[in-house]
Design a protein around this motif. Structure first.
Motif, PDB file in Angstrom:
ATOM      1  N   PRO A   1     -37.100  78.445 -17.720  1.00  0.00           N
ATOM      2  CA  PRO A   1     -36.471  78.252 -19.024  1.00  0.00           C
ATOM      3  C   PRO A   1     -36.417  79.534 -19.851  1.00  0.00           C
ATOM      4  CG  PRO A   1     -38.711  77.391 -19.058  1.00  0.00           C
ATOM      5  CD  PRO A   1     -38.472  77.907 -17.655  1.00  0.00           C
ATOM      6  N   ALA A   2     -35.824  79.438 -21.021  1.00  0.00           N
ATOM      7  CA  ALA A   2     -35.750  80.562 -21.954  1.00  0.00           C
ATOM      8  C   ALA A   2     -37.155  81.084 -22.218  1.00  0.00           C
ATOM      9  CB  ALA A   2     -35.097  80.112 -23.252  1.00  0.00           C
ATOM     10  N   GLY A   3     -37.284  82.395 -22.436  1.00  0.00           N
ATOM     11  CA  GLY A   3     -38.572  82.980 -22.769  1.00  0.00           C
ATOM     12  C   GLY A   3     -39.005  84.017 -21.752  1.00  0.00           C
ATOM     13  N   ASP A   4     -38.468  83.958 -20.544  1.00  0.00           N
ATOM     14  CA  ASP A   4     -38.725  85.005 -19.543  1.00  0.00           C
ATOM     15  C   ASP A   4     -37.672  86.101 -19.742  1.00  0.00           C
ATOM     16  OD1 ASP A   4     -39.516  86.330 -17.080  1.00  0.00           O
ATOM     17  OD2 ASP A   4     -40.421  84.401 -16.534  1.00  0.00           O
ATOM     18  N   ASP A   5     -37.647  87.063 -18.845  1.00  0.00           N
ATOM     19  CA  ASP A   5     -36.629  88.112 -18.971  1.00  0.00           C
ATOM     20  C   ASP A   5     -35.227  87.526 -18.869  1.00  0.00           C
ATOM     21  OD1 ASP A   5     -38.194  90.614 -19.182  1.00  0.00           O
ATOM     22  OD2 ASP A   5     -39.035  89.869 -17.306  1.00  0.00           O
ATOM     23  N   ALA A   6     -35.101  86.496 -18.049  1.00  0.00           N
ATOM     24  CA  ALA A   6     -33.827  85.785 -17.905  1.00  0.00           C
ATOM     25  C   ALA A   6     -34.144  84.356 -17.479  1.00  0.00           C
ATOM     26  CB  ALA A   6     -32.949  86.472 -16.857  1.00  0.00           C
ATOM     27  N   ALA A   7     -33.223  83.465 -17.737  1.00  0.00           N
ATOM     28  CA  ALA A   7     -33.396  82.080 -17.303  1.00  0.00           C
ATOM     29  C   ALA A   7     -32.868  81.923 -15.886  1.00  0.00           C
ATOM     30  CB  ALA A   7     -32.649  81.142 -18.239  1.00  0.00           C
ATOM     31  N   VAL A   8     -33.375  80.927 -15.167  1.00  0.00           N
ATOM     32  CA  VAL A   8     -32.844  80.586 -13.844  1.00  0.00           C
ATOM     33  C   VAL A   8     -32.324  79.157 -13.921  1.00  0.00           C
ATOM     34  CG1 VAL A   8     -33.348  80.304 -11.392  1.00  0.00           C
ATOM     35  CG2 VAL A   8     -34.457  82.142 -12.698  1.00  0.00           C
ATOM     36  N   ILE A   9     -31.044  79.010 -13.598  1.00  0.00           N
ATOM     37  CA  ILE A   9     -30.376  77.713 -13.736  1.00  0.00           C
ATOM     38  C   ILE A   9     -30.094  77.139 -12.351  1.00  0.00           C
ATOM     39  CG2 ILE A   9     -28.277  76.578 -14.577  1.00  0.00           C
ATOM     40  CD1 ILE A   9     -28.142  78.814 -16.720  1.00  0.00           C
ATOM     41  N   ARG A  10     -30.395  75.864 -12.171  1.00  0.00           N
ATOM     42  CA  ARG A  10     -30.027  75.173 -10.929  1.00  0.00           C
ATOM     43  C   ARG A  10     -28.592  74.665 -11.075  1.00  0.00           C
ATOM     44  NH1 ARG A  10     -34.901  72.497 -12.019  1.00  0.00           N
ATOM     45  NH2 ARG A  10     -36.578  73.196 -10.671  1.00  0.00           N
ATOM     46  N   PRO A  11     -27.656  75.202 -10.273  1.00  0.00           N
ATOM     47  CA  PRO A  11     -26.280  74.692 -10.399  1.00  0.00           C
ATOM     48  C   PRO A  11     -26.203  73.285  -9.795  1.00  0.00           C
ATOM     49  CG  PRO A  11     -26.417  76.352  -8.660  1.00  0.00           C
ATOM     50  CD  PRO A  11     -27.793  76.241  -9.252  1.00  0.00           C
ATOM     51  N   PRO A  12     -25.385  72.399 -10.377  1.00  0.00           N
ATOM     52  CA  PRO A  12     -25.245  71.062  -9.797  1.00  0.00           C
ATOM     53  C   PRO A  12     -24.662  71.181  -8.383  1.00  0.00           C
ATOM     54  CG  PRO A  12     -24.173  71.217 -11.943  1.00  0.00           C
ATOM     55  CD  PRO A  12     -24.528  72.606 -11.537  1.00  0.00           C
ATOM     56  N   ALA A  13     -25.193  70.378  -7.466  1.00  0.00           N
ATOM     57  CA  ALA A  13     -24.817  70.497  -6.053  1.00  0.00           C
ATOM     58  C   ALA A  13     -23.313  70.374  -5.866  1.00  0.00           C
ATOM     59  CB  ALA A  13     -25.531  69.420  -5.242  1.00  0.00           C
ATOM     60  N   GLY A  14     -22.735  71.302  -5.128  1.00  0.00           N
ATOM     61  CA  GLY A  14     -21.333  71.209  -4.731  1.00  0.00           C
ATOM     62  C   GLY A  14     -20.338  71.511  -5.826  1.00  0.00           C
TER      63      GLY A  14
ATOM     64  N   GLU B   1     -26.080  66.715 -28.419  1.00  0.00           N
ATOM     65  CA  GLU B   1     -24.983  65.734 -28.375  1.00  0.00           C
ATOM     66  C   GLU B   1     -24.218  65.795 -27.060  1.00  0.00           C
ATOM     67  OE1 GLU B   1     -22.338  66.149 -31.763  1.00  0.00           O
ATOM     68  OE2 GLU B   1     -24.051  66.052 -33.142  1.00  0.00           O
ATOM     69  N   HIS B   2     -24.129  66.996 -26.474  1.00  0.00           N
ATOM     70  CA  HIS B   2     -23.301  67.155 -25.273  1.00  0.00           C
ATOM     71  C   HIS B   2     -24.118  67.471 -24.026  1.00  0.00           C
ATOM     72  CE1 HIS B   2     -19.368  66.656 -27.104  1.00  0.00           C
ATOM     73  NE2 HIS B   2     -19.917  67.211 -28.174  1.00  0.00           N
ATOM     74  N   GLY B   3     -25.435  67.296 -24.101  1.00  0.00           N
ATOM     75  CA  GLY B   3     -26.270  67.502 -22.913  1.00  0.00           C
ATOM     76  C   GLY B   3     -26.238  68.927 -22.401  1.00  0.00           C
ATOM     77  N   VAL B   4     -26.240  69.889 -23.330  1.00  0.00           N
ATOM     78  CA  VAL B   4     -26.208  71.305 -22.956  1.00  0.00           C
ATOM     79  C   VAL B   4     -27.629  71.874 -23.012  1.00  0.00           C
ATOM     80  CG1 VAL B   4     -25.360  73.593 -23.630  1.00  0.00           C
ATOM     81  CG2 VAL B   4     -23.868  71.589 -23.830  1.00  0.00           C
ATOM     82  N   ALA B   5     -28.071  72.524 -21.939  1.00  0.00           N
ATOM     83  CA  ALA B   5     -29.389  73.166 -21.914  1.00  0.00           C
ATOM     84  C   ALA B   5     -29.285  74.535 -22.579  1.00  0.00           C
ATOM     85  CB  ALA B   5     -29.858  73.315 -20.475  1.00  0.00           C
ATOM     86  N   LEU B   6     -30.057  74.764 -23.643  1.00  0.00           N
ATOM     87  CA  LEU B   6     -30.078  76.100 -24.253  1.00  0.00           C
ATOM     88  C   LEU B   6     -31.014  76.968 -23.417  1.00  0.00           C
ATOM     89  CD1 LEU B   6     -30.042  75.227 -28.069  1.00  0.00           C
ATOM     90  CD2 LEU B   6     -28.161  76.089 -26.646  1.00  0.00           C
ATOM     91  N   ALA B   7     -30.418  77.973 -22.758  1.00  0.00           N
ATOM     92  CA  ALA B   7     -31.133  78.699 -21.705  1.00  0.00           C
ATOM     93  C   ALA B   7     -31.631  80.063 -22.154  1.00  0.00           C
ATOM     94  CB  ALA B   7     -30.219  78.857 -20.494  1.00  0.00           C
ATOM     95  N   GLY B   8     -31.373  80.434 -23.404  1.00  0.00           N
ATOM     96  CA  GLY B   8     -31.884  81.721 -23.859  1.00  0.00           C
ATOM     97  C   GLY B   8     -30.970  82.370 -24.872  1.00  0.00           C
ATOM     98  N   GLY B   9     -31.376  83.563 -25.280  1.00  0.00           N
ATOM     99  CA  GLY B   9     -30.570  84.252 -26.275  1.00  0.00           C
ATOM    100  C   GLY B   9     -31.170  85.590 -26.634  1.00  0.00           C
ATOM    101  N   ASP B  10     -30.536  86.232 -27.591  1.00  0.00           N
ATOM    102  CA  ASP B  10     -31.015  87.529 -28.074  1.00  0.00           C
ATOM    103  C   ASP B  10     -30.806  87.570 -29.575  1.00  0.00           C
ATOM    104  OD1 ASP B  10     -32.011  90.104 -28.026  1.00  0.00           O
ATOM    105  OD2 ASP B  10     -30.042  91.015 -27.664  1.00  0.00           O
ATOM    106  N   THR B  11     -31.851  87.987 -30.285  1.00  0.00           N
ATOM    107  CA  THR B  11     -31.774  88.082 -31.746  1.00  0.00           C
ATOM    108  C   THR B  11     -31.980  89.526 -32.170  1.00  0.00           C
ATOM    109  OG1 THR B  11     -32.789  85.897 -31.887  1.00  0.00           O
ATOM    110  CG2 THR B  11     -32.726  87.181 -33.894  1.00  0.00           C
ATOM    111  N   ASN B  12     -31.042  90.053 -32.935  1.00  0.00           N
ATOM    112  CA  ASN B  12     -31.178  91.385 -33.513  1.00  0.00           C
ATOM    113  C   ASN B  12     -30.979  91.285 -35.015  1.00  0.00           C
ATOM    114  OD1 ASN B  12     -31.432  93.160 -31.132  1.00  0.00           O
ATOM    115  ND2 ASN B  12     -29.439  92.301 -30.631  1.00  0.00           N
ATOM    116  N   THR B  13     -31.513  92.270 -35.739  1.00  0.00           N
ATOM    117  CA  THR B  13     -31.209  92.338 -37.167  1.00  0.00           C
ATOM    118  C   THR B  13     -30.582  93.697 -37.451  1.00  0.00           C
ATOM    119  OG1 THR B  13     -33.408  93.203 -37.677  1.00  0.00           O
ATOM    120  CG2 THR B  13     -33.115  90.824 -37.845  1.00  0.00           C
TER     121      THR B  13
END
Ligand code: MG
Length: 316
Positions: free
Chosen positions: A24-37, A114-126
């Motif tokens: 999940p979010a919080g590592d250097d990058a997220a790893v996503i399991r793509p839906p089969a096929g 609402e749409h079943g979207v997994a928030l997988a990470g991001g970047d915050t700058n100021t």
């Protein structure tokens, strides 16, 4: 002032777990399991304060967070794909940035749920500049089944979801991406081409026709006009017809599809009830040639200028 580390830790702690996220979010990058096929569909959008929105009482940070993701999900819907995950990059102004960031996150999280979207990470700058927000959304689609802009054929009918125009009165901040509609249509109807209405109905149909190497004739009486378009046209000094707003305003985020005539009629008949509650309307046809035409009730046709919103871009 909260540090960026604390801010990010807060956000990460609030993200729901999702089985699609192997890391999940919080590592250097997220790893996503793509839906089969299924194939992965990807889209990126950027919203800039001062150009795409003005923060204020009518436009709170949560609305901007929601809209940023909604715009990307609308593109996924226009590909006939199912939303799966999203990542977000944000440049926050230093002054008030933490509160702004939390508001944006709340809006994003609400629409993602609402749409079943997994928030997988991001970047915050100021920085010392205005708010800039970029969303990358990932969707999935069966191989070879993505809806494209270039598949329109002469004889196809054009259908549109919902109604159009006047979105600036508020709907542009409460975008409902047509993901459920796309899911109800994909695989059940023979969609030749699709696009979402971001910059204006006429301009976006023109783009779809250009990609398809075809022309379109729109039945002007058939365009579903939103009550907001009527309100806007009645406003002081507006001087435009509700139809002009429906054709040119943009930010409607409705779907335009080109389908064989019998499929288009079957789709319209199936709309307005579960699982496709949103009404769909036939608004014209694809023809051989190039350009865009409007057809009156009398049958008379005239060229239609594909007006809509376009970012200016100058050479040096
Ligand atoms: Mg689009």
């Amino acid at each position: 002032m909260a540090s960026e580390t604390e801010f990010v830790a807060d956000i990460l702690a609030g993200l729901p777990a999702d089985p699609r996220l192997e890391v999940p979010a919080g590592d250097d990058a997220a790893v996503i399991r793509p839906p089969a096929g299924r194939r992965t569909v990807v889209t990126v959008d950027m919203l800039m304060e001062g150009t795409d929105f003005l923060l204020g009482p009518d436009c709170p940070p949560a609305a901007i967070g929601r809209k940023a993701l909604a715009v990307s999900l609308s593109d996924l819907a226009a590909m006939g794909s199912r939303p799966e995950a999203a990542v977000v990059a944000v440049a926050l102004p230093k002054r008030g940035g933490a509160e702004l960031g939390r508001g944006i996150q709340a809006g994003l999280a609400e629409l993602a749920a609402e749409h079943g979207v997994a928030l997988a990470g991001g970047d915050t700058n100021t920085w010392d500049g205005p708010l800039v927000l970029s969303t990358t959304a990932l969707g999935s689609v069966m191989p070879g089944e993505a809806w494209r802009r270039d598949g329109g054929r002469p004889g196809d009918l054009l259908v549109v979801s919902g109604s159009l125009g006047g979105s600036l009165l508020g709907r542009h901040l409460a975008v409902v991406p047509r993901c459920r509609e796309a899911a109800a249509i994909a695989g059940r109807f023979d969609v030749h081409a699709a696009i979402d209405v971001s910059d204006g109905l006429a301009l976006d149909i023109f783009r779809m026709m250009q990609a398809s190497g075809t022309a379109a004739v729109l039945d002007l009486d058939a365009i579903p006009i939103h009550p907001d378009a009527v309100r806007m046209a009645a406003g002081p000094g507006d001087g435009r017809l509700p139809l002009d707003h429906a054709l040119g305003d943009g930010e409607d985020f409705e779907l335009v599809l080109a389908l064989p005539a019998d499929e288009a009629r079957r789709l319209v008949a199936a709309s307005g009830q579960a699982p496709l509650e949103t009404p769909f309307t036939i608004i014209g046809e694809v023809t051989a040639g190039t350009g865009l035409y409007g057809r009156m009730a009398t049958g008379e046709r005239r060229p239609l200028t594909p007006r809509g919103y376009q970012h200016g871009l100058d050479d040096a």
